[in-house]
Design a protein around this motif. Structure first.
Motif, PDB file in Angstrom:
ATOM      1  N   VAL A  10      41.400  41.063  37.014  1.00  0.00           N
ATOM      2  CA  VAL A  10      40.320  40.994  36.033  1.00  0.00           C
ATOM      3  C   VAL A  10      39.143  41.757  36.621  1.00  0.00           C
ATOM      4  O   VAL A  10      38.386  41.247  37.437  1.00  0.00           O
ATOM      5  CB  VAL A  10      39.939  39.528  35.734  1.00  0.00           C
ATOM      6  CG1 VAL A  10      38.829  39.476  34.681  1.00  0.00           C
ATOM      7  CG2 VAL A  10      41.153  38.740  35.267  1.00  0.00           C
ATOM      8  N   GLY A  11      39.027  43.044  36.241  1.00  0.00           N
ATOM      9  CA  GLY A  11      37.995  43.920  36.776  1.00  0.00           C
ATOM     10  C   GLY A  11      38.568  44.902  37.780  1.00  0.00           C
ATOM     11  O   GLY A  11      38.574  44.640  38.981  1.00  0.00           O
ATOM     12  N   LEU A  12      39.057  46.040  37.291  1.00  0.00           N
ATOM     13  CA  LEU A  12      39.697  47.033  38.164  1.00  0.00           C
ATOM     14  C   LEU A  12      38.671  48.084  38.589  1.00  0.00           C
ATOM     15  O   LEU A  12      38.804  49.273  38.327  1.00  0.00           O
ATOM     16  CB  LEU A  12      40.883  47.691  37.448  1.00  0.00           C
ATOM     17  CG  LEU A  12      41.892  48.413  38.347  1.00  0.00           C
ATOM     18  CD1 LEU A  12      42.678  47.398  39.177  1.00  0.00           C
ATOM     19  CD2 LEU A  12      42.863  49.253  37.509  1.00  0.00           C
ATOM     20  N   GLY A  13      37.612  47.613  39.255  1.00  0.00           N
ATOM     21  CA  GLY A  13      36.634  48.513  39.846  1.00  0.00           C
ATOM     22  C   GLY A  13      37.070  48.930  41.233  1.00  0.00           C
ATOM     23  O   GLY A  13      38.260  48.939  41.549  1.00  0.00           O
ATOM     24  N   ARG A  14      36.106  49.274  42.093  1.00  0.00           N
ATOM     25  CA  ARG A  14      36.454  49.747  43.439  1.00  0.00           C
ATOM     26  C   ARG A  14      37.318  48.738  44.196  1.00  0.00           C
ATOM     27  O   ARG A  14      38.387  49.065  44.717  1.00  0.00           O
ATOM     28  CB  ARG A  14      35.178  49.987  44.257  1.00  0.00           C
ATOM     29  CG  ARG A  14      34.415  51.256  43.936  1.00  0.00           C
ATOM     30  CD  ARG A  14      33.355  51.453  45.017  1.00  0.00           C
ATOM     31  NE  ARG A  14      32.480  52.593  44.741  1.00  0.00           N
ATOM     32  CZ  ARG A  14      31.306  52.505  44.163  1.00  0.00           C
ATOM     33  NH1 ARG A  14      30.863  51.329  43.749  1.00  0.00           N
ATOM     34  NH2 ARG A  14      30.566  53.571  43.959  1.00  0.00           N
ATOM     35  N   ILE A  15      36.840  47.504  44.270  1.00  0.00           N
ATOM     36  CA  ILE A  15      37.548  46.508  45.073  1.00  0.00           C
ATOM     37  C   ILE A  15      38.816  46.045  44.364  1.00  0.00           C
ATOM     38  O   ILE A  15      39.871  45.908  44.991  1.00  0.00           O
ATOM     39  CB  ILE A  15      36.625  45.317  45.386  1.00  0.00           C
ATOM     40  CG1 ILE A  15      35.412  45.793  46.196  1.00  0.00           C
ATOM     41  CG2 ILE A  15      37.385  44.247  46.156  1.00  0.00           C
ATOM     42  CD1 ILE A  15      34.333  44.739  46.396  1.00  0.00           C
ATOM     43  N   GLY A  16      38.725  45.807  43.049  1.00  0.00           N
ATOM     44  CA  GLY A  16      39.912  45.415  42.308  1.00  0.00           C
ATOM     45  C   GLY A  16      41.024  46.434  42.431  1.00  0.00           C
ATOM     46  O   GLY A  16      42.197  46.085  42.612  1.00  0.00           O
TER      47      GLY A  16
ATOM     48  N   THR B 187      34.483  47.920  50.519  1.00  0.00           N
ATOM     49  CA  THR B 187      35.647  47.878  49.630  1.00  0.00           C
ATOM     50  C   THR B 187      36.933  47.523  50.364  1.00  0.00           C
ATOM     51  O   THR B 187      37.669  46.613  49.974  1.00  0.00           O
ATOM     52  CB  THR B 187      35.815  49.228  48.913  1.00  0.00           C
ATOM     53  OG1 THR B 187      34.671  49.465  48.092  1.00  0.00           O
ATOM     54  CG2 THR B 187      37.062  49.233  48.041  1.00  0.00           C
ATOM     55  N   GLU B 188      37.225  48.234  51.438  1.00  0.00           N
ATOM     56  CA  GLU B 188      38.522  48.056  52.102  1.00  0.00           C
ATOM     57  C   GLU B 188      38.622  46.702  52.792  1.00  0.00           C
ATOM     58  O   GLU B 188      39.658  46.030  52.721  1.00  0.00           O
ATOM     59  CB  GLU B 188      38.763  49.197  53.095  1.00  0.00           C
ATOM     60  CG  GLU B 188      38.766  50.579  52.460  1.00  0.00           C
ATOM     61  CD  GLU B 188      39.740  50.713  51.298  1.00  0.00           C
ATOM     62  OE1 GLU B 188      40.828  50.098  51.336  1.00  0.00           O
ATOM     63  OE2 GLU B 188      39.416  51.428  50.325  1.00  0.00           O
ATOM     64  N   ALA B 189      37.551  46.276  53.462  1.00  0.00           N
ATOM     65  CA  ALA B 189      37.580  44.973  54.126  1.00  0.00           C
ATOM     66  C   ALA B 189      37.762  43.848  53.105  1.00  0.00           C
ATOM     67  O   ALA B 189      38.525  42.896  53.333  1.00  0.00           O
ATOM     68  CB  ALA B 189      36.297  44.763  54.921  1.00  0.00           C
ATOM     69  N   THR B 190      37.069  43.954  51.988  1.00  0.00           N
ATOM     70  CA  THR B 190      37.163  42.912  50.962  1.00  0.00           C
ATOM     71  C   THR B 190      38.549  42.904  50.329  1.00  0.00           C
ATOM     72  O   THR B 190      39.112  41.840  50.044  1.00  0.00           O
ATOM     73  CB  THR B 190      36.075  43.115  49.892  1.00  0.00           C
ATOM     74  OG1 THR B 190      34.798  43.143  50.532  1.00  0.00           O
ATOM     75  CG2 THR B 190      36.091  41.995  48.868  1.00  0.00           C
ATOM     76  N   ALA B 191      39.108  44.085  50.115  1.00  0.00           N
ATOM     77  CA  ALA B 191      40.455  44.157  49.543  1.00  0.00           C
ATOM     78  C   ALA B 191      41.497  43.576  50.496  1.00  0.00           C
ATOM     79  O   ALA B 191      42.421  42.872  50.068  1.00  0.00           O
ATOM     80  CB  ALA B 191      40.799  45.609  49.210  1.00  0.00           C
ATOM     81  N   ASP B 192      41.367  43.850  51.795  1.00  0.00           N
ATOM     82  CA  ASP B 192      42.271  43.230  52.773  1.00  0.00           C
ATOM     83  C   ASP B 192      42.220  41.712  52.649  1.00  0.00           C
ATOM     84  O   ASP B 192      43.248  41.029  52.628  1.00  0.00           O
ATOM     85  CB  ASP B 192      41.854  43.612  54.203  1.00  0.00           C
ATOM     86  CG  ASP B 192      42.183  45.047  54.572  1.00  0.00           C
ATOM     87  OD1 ASP B 192      42.938  45.709  53.832  1.00  0.00           O
ATOM     88  OD2 ASP B 192      41.681  45.500  55.621  1.00  0.00           O
ATOM     89  N   PHE B 193      40.991  41.189  52.585  1.00  0.00           N
ATOM     90  CA  PHE B 193      40.816  39.741  52.537  1.00  0.00           C
ATOM     91  C   PHE B 193      41.343  39.173  51.222  1.00  0.00           C
ATOM     92  O   PHE B 193      41.906  38.078  51.198  1.00  0.00           O
ATOM     93  CB  PHE B 193      39.339  39.393  52.708  1.00  0.00           C
ATOM     94  CG  PHE B 193      39.106  37.937  52.990  1.00  0.00           C
ATOM     95  CD1 PHE B 193      39.164  37.458  54.277  1.00  0.00           C
ATOM     96  CD2 PHE B 193      38.834  37.050  51.959  1.00  0.00           C
ATOM     97  CE1 PHE B 193      38.961  36.107  54.546  1.00  0.00           C
ATOM     98  CE2 PHE B 193      38.622  35.702  52.211  1.00  0.00           C
ATOM     99  CZ  PHE B 193      38.688  35.226  53.516  1.00  0.00           C
TER     100      PHE B 193
END
Length: 318
Positions: free
Chosen positions: A153-159, A102-108
């Motif tokens: 669009v899609g406020l799940g874990r990563i969103g 989650t965190e790595a993808t959100a950073d990116f």
């Protein structure tokens, strides 16, 4: 009792696979080139389990040809490569790897948004080509990010993790669309909107929904036409959620200012119209690619297989 066979369908981290040898006879496809459907079927003959990425398709046809297969553990979060009704009808043990990336993808995701909106890719290519002759008042003028409106669009874990960074770090207003209100919305002061309203309102849009029949081309020509001409679109979800051909057309015509894409329809192939768009930042599906994150993804997939070998529920079932 003879150990069950396990096919490892991609090159992973060998040291993380070693504990599996106490329970399974491993057949490791030690390559970054995925097995073809025919080769995958052949290698799965007599296998109890499959350790796979999101590339290997497990559907009714494969299951009919592989009667011994009983378990599939994915190193990815997305599992649109699994035909869930067919897998469930067989009674397969299924797992994926949520949470750890989650965190790595959100950073990116935020990096991709900034790179696209602020024209980083164009500027970098300009300098490397030896074309820069000095400072100019409007050179590569991009779109502002701080204090603008981000549509998720899609406020799940990563969103939600992207929205937290945008809201707390950049003072962005958050709006989001999905079927149900998100529990994350209160802390983010986020407004739940229909997707059409979100697209009209947002200065930047990040797409983070799972891929499936209901979300195929969720963002197509009609949706792109709703967006502001100055807007940026970022897709970190899956190729196919965004219609790449329609997006390329919007970028080329000036109907949309910029896009950042880490996923593509038919990847690793990328549509040539997108490749021709200087205002698109294109990356090779690397949003989760930090070494600790990628190792954690494999470790979680291994942990599921170890748990199943010992008759325990896995930590992340699908």
């Amino acid at each position: 009792m003879r150990q069950p066979r396990l096919l490892v369908a991609r090159r992973l981290f060998g040291d993380l696979l070693e504990p599996l040898r106490a329970h399974y006879r491993l057949d490791v496809h030690d390559s970054d080139v995925p097995l073809s459907p025919a080769a995958l079927t052949a290698r799965l003959q007599g296998c109890w389990g499959l350790l796979a990425s999101g590339t290997e398709r497990v559907d009714a046809q494969l299951l009919a040809a592989c009667p011994d297969l009983r378990a599939v553990s994915l190193v990815t979060v997305g599992f649109n490569n699994l035909d869930l009704p067919a897998c469930q009808a067989r009674g397969l043990l299924l797992s994926n790897a949520p949470g750890v990336l989650t965190e790595a993808t959100a950073d990116f995701g935020l990096a991709l948004l900034l790179a696209a909106a602020r024209r980083v890719g164009e500027g970098e290519r300009f300098v490397r080509a030896g074309q820069w002759q000095g400072w100019a008042i409007d050179q590569f003028a991009g779109a502002p990010v701080a204090g603008t409106t981000l549509g998720v669009v899609g406020l799940g874990r990563i969103g939600a993790a992207i929205a937290r960074r945008a809201h707390h770090g950049f003072g962005m207003r958050i709006v989001y669309s999905q079927r149900r209100a998100s529990p994350e919305a209160v802390a983010l002061q986020a407004q739940h909107l229909p997707q059409t309203d979100l697209l009209r309102l947002a200065d930047h849009v990040v797409v983070m929904v799972p891929y499936g029949p209901d979300t195929h081309h969720l963002i197509g020509a009609a949706e792109l036409a709703l967006m502001k001409p100055s807007a940026t679109l970022v897709n970190l979800a899956r190729g196919g959620v965004v219609d790449d051909v329609a997006l390329a057309s919007a970028l080329q015509s000036g109907r949309l200012a910029a896009a950042g894409l880490d996923v593509f329809e038919g990847e690793p192939a990328v549509h040539p119209h997108l490749l021709a768009c200087p205002n698109a930042v294109l990356t090779p599906h690397i949003a989760s690619s930090t070494l600790p994150t990628r190792r954690a993804m494999v470790q979680l997939a291994v942990d599921n297989l170890l748990a199943w070998a010992e008759g325990r529920p896995g930590p992340s079932p699908i």
